[in-house]
Design a protein around this motif. Structure first.
Motif, mmCIF file in Angstrom:
data_model
loop_
_atom_site.group_PDB
_atom_site.id
_atom_site.type_symbol
_atom_site.label_atom_id
_atom_site.label_comp_id
_atom_site.label_asym_id
_atom_site.label_seq_id
_atom_site.Cartn_x
_atom_site.Cartn_y
_atom_site.Cartn_z
ATOM 1 N N PRO A 109 26.281 -18.762 -66.676
ATOM 2 C CA PRO A 109 24.949 -19.052 -66.133
ATOM 3 C C PRO A 109 24.156 -19.977 -67.044
ATOM 4 O O PRO A 109 24.619 -20.377 -68.120
ATOM 5 C CB PRO A 109 24.299 -17.670 -66.044
ATOM 6 N N LEU A 110 22.958 -20.270 -66.629
ATOM 7 C CA LEU A 110 22.104 -21.206 -67.359
ATOM 8 C C LEU A 110 21.714 -20.666 -68.730
ATOM 9 O O LEU A 110 21.623 -21.430 -69.700
ATOM 10 C CB LEU A 110 20.853 -21.508 -66.535
ATOM 11 N N THR A 111 21.475 -19.361 -68.832
ATOM 12 C CA THR A 111 21.065 -18.796 -70.121
ATOM 13 C C THR A 111 22.139 -18.962 -71.186
ATOM 14 O O THR A 111 21.829 -19.157 -72.368
ATOM 15 C CB THR A 111 20.737 -17.305 -69.957
ATOM 16 N N GLN A 112 23.391 -18.873 -70.779
ATOM 17 C CA GLN A 112 24.472 -19.052 -71.742
ATOM 18 C C GLN A 112 24.507 -20.481 -72.264
ATOM 19 O O GLN A 112 24.759 -20.726 -73.444
ATOM 20 C CB GLN A 112 25.814 -18.700 -71.093
ATOM 21 N N ARG A 113 24.225 -21.442 -71.391
ATOM 22 C CA ARG A 113 24.188 -22.835 -71.828
ATOM 23 C C ARG A 113 22.965 -23.098 -72.709
ATOM 24 O O ARG A 113 23.041 -23.875 -73.666
ATOM 25 C CB ARG A 113 24.173 -23.761 -70.616
ATOM 26 N N LEU A 114 21.846 -22.442 -72.425
ATOM 27 C CA LEU A 114 20.654 -22.618 -73.254
ATOM 28 C C LEU A 114 20.909 -22.161 -74.687
ATOM 29 O O LEU A 114 20.399 -22.758 -75.638
ATOM 30 C CB LEU A 114 19.480 -21.844 -72.662
ATOM 31 N N ALA A 115 21.672 -21.083 -74.835
ATOM 32 C CA ALA A 115 21.975 -20.591 -76.171
ATOM 33 C C ALA A 115 22.849 -21.568 -76.957
ATOM 34 O O ALA A 115 22.879 -21.517 -78.190
ATOM 35 C CB ALA A 115 22.674 -19.236 -76.086
ATOM 36 N N GLU A 116 23.555 -22.457 -76.258
ATOM 37 C CA GLU A 116 24.429 -23.418 -76.927
ATOM 38 C C GLU A 116 23.753 -24.763 -77.197
ATOM 39 O O GLU A 116 24.287 -25.572 -77.940
ATOM 40 C CB GLU A 116 25.679 -23.657 -76.067
ATOM 41 N N LEU A 117 22.605 -25.002 -76.579
ATOM 42 C CA LEU A 117 21.988 -26.318 -76.659
ATOM 43 C C LEU A 117 21.327 -26.614 -78.000
ATOM 44 O O LEU A 117 20.974 -27.759 -78.265
ATOM 45 C CB LEU A 117 20.942 -26.481 -75.544
ATOM 46 N N THR A 118 21.132 -25.614 -78.824
ATOM 47 C CA THR A 118 20.499 -25.865 -80.125
ATOM 48 C C THR A 118 21.444 -26.521 -81.112
ATOM 49 O O THR A 118 21.006 -26.944 -82.185
ATOM 50 C CB THR A 118 19.985 -24.553 -80.727
ATOM 51 N N GLY A 119 22.733 -26.604 -80.763
ATOM 52 C CA GLY A 119 23.696 -27.215 -81.679
ATOM 53 C C GLY A 119 24.318 -26.202 -82.612
ATOM 54 O O GLY A 119 23.924 -25.030 -82.653
ATOM 55 N N ASN A 120 25.291 -26.649 -83.376
ATOM 56 C CA ASN A 120 26.007 -25.749 -84.281
ATOM 57 C C ASN A 120 25.120 -25.223 -85.399
ATOM 58 O O ASN A 120 25.325 -24.121 -85.901
ATOM 59 C CB ASN A 120 27.218 -26.474 -84.886
ATOM 60 N N ARG A 121 24.142 -25.997 -85.801
ATOM 61 C CA ARG A 121 23.256 -25.594 -86.897
ATOM 62 C C ARG A 121 21.826 -25.359 -86.424
ATOM 63 O O ARG A 121 20.913 -25.289 -87.238
ATOM 64 C CB ARG A 121 23.284 -26.667 -87.998
ATOM 65 N N GLY A 122 21.622 -25.254 -85.144
ATOM 66 C CA GLY A 122 20.296 -24.979 -84.598
ATOM 67 C C GLY A 122 19.313 -26.099 -84.785
ATOM 68 O O GLY A 122 18.125 -25.844 -84.978
ATOM 69 N N GLN A 123 19.780 -27.340 -84.716
ATOM 70 C CA GLN A 123 18.912 -28.471 -85.001
ATOM 71 C C GLN A 123 18.419 -29.192 -83.749
ATOM 72 O O GLN A 123 17.535 -30.044 -83.845
ATOM 73 C CB GLN A 123 19.654 -29.480 -85.892
ATOM 74 N N GLU A 124 18.962 -28.882 -82.570
ATOM 75 C CA GLU A 124 18.613 -29.619 -81.353
ATOM 76 C C GLU A 124 17.505 -28.906 -80.577
ATOM 77 O O GLU A 124 17.682 -28.509 -79.421
ATOM 78 C CB GLU A 124 19.861 -29.808 -80.486
ATOM 79 N N TRP A 125 16.341 -28.752 -81.198
ATOM 80 C CA TRP A 125 15.252 -28.018 -80.566
ATOM 81 C C TRP A 125 14.657 -28.773 -79.381
ATOM 82 O O TRP A 125 14.110 -28.173 -78.466
ATOM 83 C CB TRP A 125 14.163 -27.727 -81.599
#
Length: 328
Positions: free
Chosen positions: A276-292
């Motif tokens: 679902p969309l929530t699972q993709r949202l959790a991945e969108l920040t990038g490997n180091r959480g930099q893609e805010w």
């Protein structure tokens, strides 16, 4: 010969106490109503609404800010650090790169998961609530108590046993269906549908039972006298009268399933065809959480559908929730 009653001498204080005693319920109700509708209560409610909306407002502003400003300054400094862009939305909606794929497929997955679950849970809960409320059978009270107690059990305790059951029984059936009909994939929404429906049924049955049991028995008895069976009574009497509580639960179930991440991670298998969309949202920040900048735009896009559902059904919300939450 008529006798005129003698009026006993009563002072004003005693008379006021007697008057308050006769009108205790009415006075209390009026007093509570005045307090809830007073200017102080209104101002307090507005303050709560403003504080509750601040995070969403900040998310909206951040979604239109450039990447460098999001990472270096807060959204509340927008006037000191002025800058607006639509690149965040174009990146998450139109980009086809591996790091930021389009969200359209995940939107479809979320809708394909949420809508059937809402229908399944609402229909099953309504039928179970009617059976427990109006069909006399041995053990109905014990079953209702067990269903009520299931709300106390943490969801996390049921994840592993339920996943083991799916792996043992459901997965072989899905593989057999895939061999017979290759068009149907092994990984499907079935596990997520079943899990969300199971987790939503205890609260649904409890709310709907409390509402359906309050329906006047004269209506049900009149239908029985006219020769109606339980199916006809349920479809023609119970369901039309239960529209407010059904809509209230549908809102709760839709918001919960749409915003869920834990159940999706456990039972969807992590594949893009089912995630679902929530699972993709959790991945969108990038490997180091930099893609805010991607996360803020994607998160605000995900709010659109729940807002549409809530505002379209809000006229049923309070009436149905209050009617189903009390048992008289």
């Amino acid at each position: 010969m008529s006798v005129t009653p003698i009026e006993l001498p009563v002072d004003e204080e005693t008379r006021g106490e007697l008057r308050r005693g006769f009108n205790a319920d009415g006075t209390k109700a009026v007093r509570v109503k005045k307090r809830l509708t007073s200017r102080t209560a209104t101002i307090f409610s507005l303050l709560i609404a403003i504080v509750w909306t601040i995070p969403t407002f900040g998310l909206l502003i951040s979604s239109f800010r450039p990447e460098n400003l999001i990472k270096s300054t807060g959204w509340w400094t927008i006037f000191q650090n002025w800058g607006w862009t639509l690149d965040n939305y174009s990146e998450v909606l139109l980009s086809s790169s591996a790091s930021a794929p389009q969200l359209g497929a995940y939107f479809v997955n979320s809708l394909a998961i949420t809508i059937p679950v809402v229908v399944f849970a609402t229909v099953l809960a309504a039928m179970a609530a009617y059976a427990l409320a109006w069909i006399p059978f041995k053990g109905a009270g014990i079953i209702f108590i067990i269903i009520f107690a299931l709300q106390i059990v943490p969801l996390q305790m049921a994840l592993i046993p339920l996943l083991q059951g799916f792996t043992t029984f459901l997965l072989p059936i899905q593989e057999w269906v895939h061999e017979v009909i290759p068009v149907i994939p092994v990984q499907s929404y079935t596990q997520v549908w079943i899990a969300h429906t199971i987790f939503g049924l205890p609260l649904a049955i409890f709310l709907l039972h409390n509402f359906i049991s309050e329906i006047p028995g004269e209506l049900v008895e009149a239908a029985r006298v006219d020769g109606a069976n339980h199916g006809q009574i349920f479809l023609r009497i119970i369901l039309p009268l239960s529209v407010p509580i059904l809509a209230s639960f549908a809102i709760f179930q839709f918001l919960w399933v749409w915003n869920d991440l834990l159940v999706a991670l456990v039972f969807s298998g992590g594949t893009p065809n089912v995630a679902p969309l929530t699972q993709r949202l959790a991945e969108l920040t990038g490997n180091r959480g930099q893609e805010w900048q991607r996360l803020t735009a994607s998160a605000f896009i995900s709010l659109i559908v729940p807002l549409i559902v809530f505002f379209s059904l809000q006229r049923f919300f309070v009436r149905g929730l209050l009617a189903g939450a009390t048992k008289g």
